[in-house]
Design a protein around this motif. Structure first.
Motif, short mmCIF file in Angstrom:
data_model
loop_
_atom_site.label_atom_id
_atom_site.label_comp_id
_atom_site.label_asym_id
_atom_site.label_seq_id
_atom_site.Cartn_x
_atom_site.Cartn_y
_atom_site.Cartn_z
N TRP A 1 0.83 -1.21 0.00
CA TRP A 1 0.00 0.00 0.00
C TRP A 1 0.87 1.26 0.00
CZ3 TRP A 1 -4.96 -0.30 -1.10
CH2 TRP A 1 -5.58 -1.55 -0.97
N SER A 2 1.96 1.26 -0.78
CA SER A 2 2.77 2.45 -0.94
C SER A 2 2.96 2.71 -2.42
CB SER A 2 4.13 2.29 -0.26
OG SER A 2 4.97 1.43 -0.99
N ASN B 1 -5.74 5.69 -4.58
CA ASN B 1 -4.95 6.42 -3.57
C ASN B 1 -4.51 7.81 -4.01
OD1 ASN B 1 -4.30 4.47 -1.17
ND2 ASN B 1 -4.15 3.21 -3.02
N HIS C 1 -5.37 -4.09 9.01
CA HIS C 1 -4.75 -3.22 8.01
C HIS C 1 -5.11 -1.77 8.34
CE1 HIS C 1 -3.13 -1.62 4.40
NE2 HIS C 1 -3.04 -2.78 3.77
N THR C 2 -4.27 -1.12 9.12
CA THR C 2 -4.58 0.23 9.61
C THR C 2 -4.46 1.30 8.54
OG1 THR C 2 -2.29 0.49 10.33
CG2 THR C 2 -3.86 -0.35 11.96
N ASN C 3 -3.76 1.00 7.42
CA ASN C 3 -3.51 2.01 6.40
C ASN C 3 -4.43 1.89 5.18
OD1 ASN C 3 -1.35 3.22 7.82
ND2 ASN C 3 0.02 1.61 7.12
N LEU D 1 -7.13 3.02 3.17
CA LEU D 1 -7.88 4.27 3.13
C LEU D 1 -9.38 4.04 2.99
CD1 LEU D 1 -7.65 7.33 3.19
CD2 LEU D 1 -7.27 7.31 0.72
N THR E 1 -10.83 3.25 6.36
CA THR E 1 -10.92 4.41 7.24
C THR E 1 -12.11 5.28 6.87
OG1 THR E 1 -8.51 4.36 7.42
CG2 THR E 1 -9.61 6.35 8.18
N GLN F 1 -7.55 10.89 10.31
CA GLN F 1 -6.59 9.86 9.90
C GLN F 1 -6.56 9.72 8.37
OE1 GLN F 1 -7.95 6.39 11.98
NE2 GLN F 1 -7.29 7.13 13.99
N ARG G 1 -3.33 10.66 5.38
CA ARG G 1 -2.84 9.80 4.31
C ARG G 1 -3.09 10.41 2.93
NH1 ARG G 1 -5.96 5.77 7.34
NH2 ARG G 1 -4.62 5.06 9.03
#
Length: 529
Positions: free
Chosen positions: A285-286, A324, A455-457, A459, A462, A484, A488
């Motif tokens: 996820w980058s 993203n 999976h905290t990241n 999007l 969230t 949050q 991101r």
């Protein structure tokens, strides 16, 4: 006694069936049916006769009897349409009509059968991961249980063969090892496979337990082991459920092992499939990792322009770029992503992975929802044990505004692959959105929180957590989630349509309004010059 008919030798003393020099694997109960029919070939055998002789008077369904009779015909090269050897007499029963000779002399095949085993030269490994499913051991003297065990192996073998990236040894070759104590390394050499699946079946009262283990045939290392239980009330449903559970568990494990192998290879020896596997390993996820993965998939396509799955995953990289907010040239990149997705489904007409990934990309990027649904449905029909396709389908149903189907497909994905973390948070995320669409906001928030623990990241997770908590009246919690999300993606409000391509305008409006009520629009306005 030996019975000779057509090209077959049926030996009742040794309980063996041969076609020419080759042994034909036959389940014990099917052997008994053939034995009874051949011995009584001068008359029509009724269903009651078979029930009493084979099942000792136990009640057996019509479906079970039909399945065994079909297996008996298959074993001797017959079928229900031809009925060359086993004829069905309507409303009367069955009769063996083949010309039979009886022989009491020693079986000329026995000498061959008892020759000392010689080591077979190792077969070369295929250019993709390969597996043999060995006959499962029945831990009971009940013939019905052994028949069930053989059926499980046959179903697992057929289910695995639907994964286009796998080379699966046919059942007849694997069953040559039935009743033998085997060395999996030798099996790997003789069959030319990298992996071996073996297992056992145990019955206790009205329950059946299947235990299985996946072994690396080169090293003998155990890669996976598990057990699955079910009620024996409906053995055919149980067989289907256990097959789905075993296949759903081992398919992701096999792919992870292959990715490890590809990462260990020197770069100069990599072929198209190795580049594809390395690309799968890079998916993160980058932005940087996603770009590296895209380059690897493009290299795989360069080396093999017909590798459908590589086109699908290259399109998937653009899905992540769009979701993203990493796209630099929207018109150019969306056109390229659409081209790749269409190439994936065009080349992968019989590849469930390419169809599901390419189809989803067409929906998410090009908003071609109807075509996408057709491709994903074809993927599910081609391989109903493919957990990732069910999860992908769940997200597609979210964007199409079909919450009930999204929930159903998410639950099935998790059932097929219950121990795979990405499968869990992806499926829980789709369930969160489905509950949101159905106005079940507490359930939506709960699913989102479950997924975010893994999976905290993510999007999308969230955002749905914020929107669901807003609608459930927990505004403070929703506001924290929006903060949050903005950390991101500071341009989240401008990118929201790309992130959540709802087909129905009302679904998007409700989602956007809930996020704005939690502070999204204010944060975006404050960050805008």
């Amino acid at each position: 006694m030996r019975y000779l008919f057509d090209q077959y030798v049926f030996d009742t003393d040794r309980r063996e069936l041969h076609r020419g020099p080759d042994a034909v694997p036959v389940a014990p109960q099917v052997f008994d049916i053939l034995d009874y029919l051949i011995r009584n070939r001068e008359r029509v055998v009724s269903k009651d006769d078979l029930m009493n002789a084979i099942w000792k008077g136990r009640i057996v369904s019509e479906a079970a009897l039909t399945t065994r009779m079909n297996a008996a015909r298959t074993a001797v090269g017959d079928c229900g349409e031809a009925q060359r050897l086993i004829k069905t007499i309507p409303r009367k029963g069955f009769r063996f009509v083949g010309a039979v000779r009886e022989a009491r002399t020693p079986n000329p095949l026995a000498a061959v059968h008892h020759q000392p085993e010689t080591r077979t030269a190792a077969l070369p490994l295929p250019d993709k991961p390969s597996i043999a499913v060995l006959p499962f051991v029945s831990l009971s003297s009940d013939p019905e249980q052994e028949y069930f065990a053989d059926g499980i192996v046959e179903e697992i073998t057929m289910a695995l063969s639907r994964f286009r990236w796998l080379f699966v040894i046919a059942r007849n070759s694997s069953f040559a090892y039935k009743g033998r104590v085997v060395d999996v390394k030798q099996v790997g050499r003789e069959l030319g496979v990298r992996y071996v699946l073996e297992g056992s079946v145990r019955k206790a009262e009205n329950r059946i337990r299947i235990a299985g283990q996946l072994i690396d045939a080169e090293t003998g290392a155990h890669l996976w082991a598990d057990r699955f239980d079910g009620s024996i009330e409906d053995m055919f449903d149980l067989q289907d459920n256990l097959t789905a559970s075993v296949v759903g568990a081992i398919a992701p494990k096999l792919q992870r092992e292959e990715i490890k192998r590809a990462r260990r290879k020197p770069i100069e020896s990599l072929d198209a499939h190795d580049h594809y596997l390395r690309g799968l390993a890079k998916i993160r996820w980058s932005n940087n990792a996603n770009t590296e993965a895209l380059q690897l998939f493009c290299k795989a396509i360069e080396l093999d322009p017909r590798l459908a799955c590589a086109y699908g995953m290259a399109a998937w990289c653009y899905v992540r770029r769009k979701a993203n907010g990493w796209i630099n040239n929207p018109v150019k990149e969306i056109a390229e992503a659409t081209r790749l997705a269409r190439k994936a489904v065009e080349l992968g007409t019989d590849d469930p992975f390419a169809l599901s990934v390419g189809g989803y990309a067409l929906a998410f990027i090009a908003h071609e929802f109807d075509d996408a649904a057709a491709f994903v449905d074809r993927a599910l029909a081609g391989n109903p044990n493919f957990a990732q396709a069910w999860s992908t389908s769940a997200w597609l149903r979210v964007w199409r505004g079909e919450p009930d189907l999204a929930l159903e497909h998410s639950a099935y994905a998790m059932r097929l692959s219950p121990l795979d973390p990405p499968m869990y948070y992806n499926s829980q995320g789709a369930m969160a959105y489905a509950h949101f669409l159905a106005s079940r906001y507490d359930a939506a928030a709960s699913c989102a929180e479950n997924a975010l623990r893994s999976h905290t990241n993510f999007l999308l997770l969230t955002c749905i957590s914020a929107a669901s908590n807003t609608r459930a009246g927990r505004l403070e919690r929703a506001q924290r989630s929006v903060l949050q999300a903005l950390e991101r993606n500071p341009d989240l409000h401008a990118n929201l349509r790309n992130l959540a391509p709802f087909r129905r305008a009302d679904d998007y409006a409700n989602f956007e309004k809930a996020l704005c009520e939690a502070g999204l629009s204010e944060r975006h306005d404050a960050a805008t010059p």
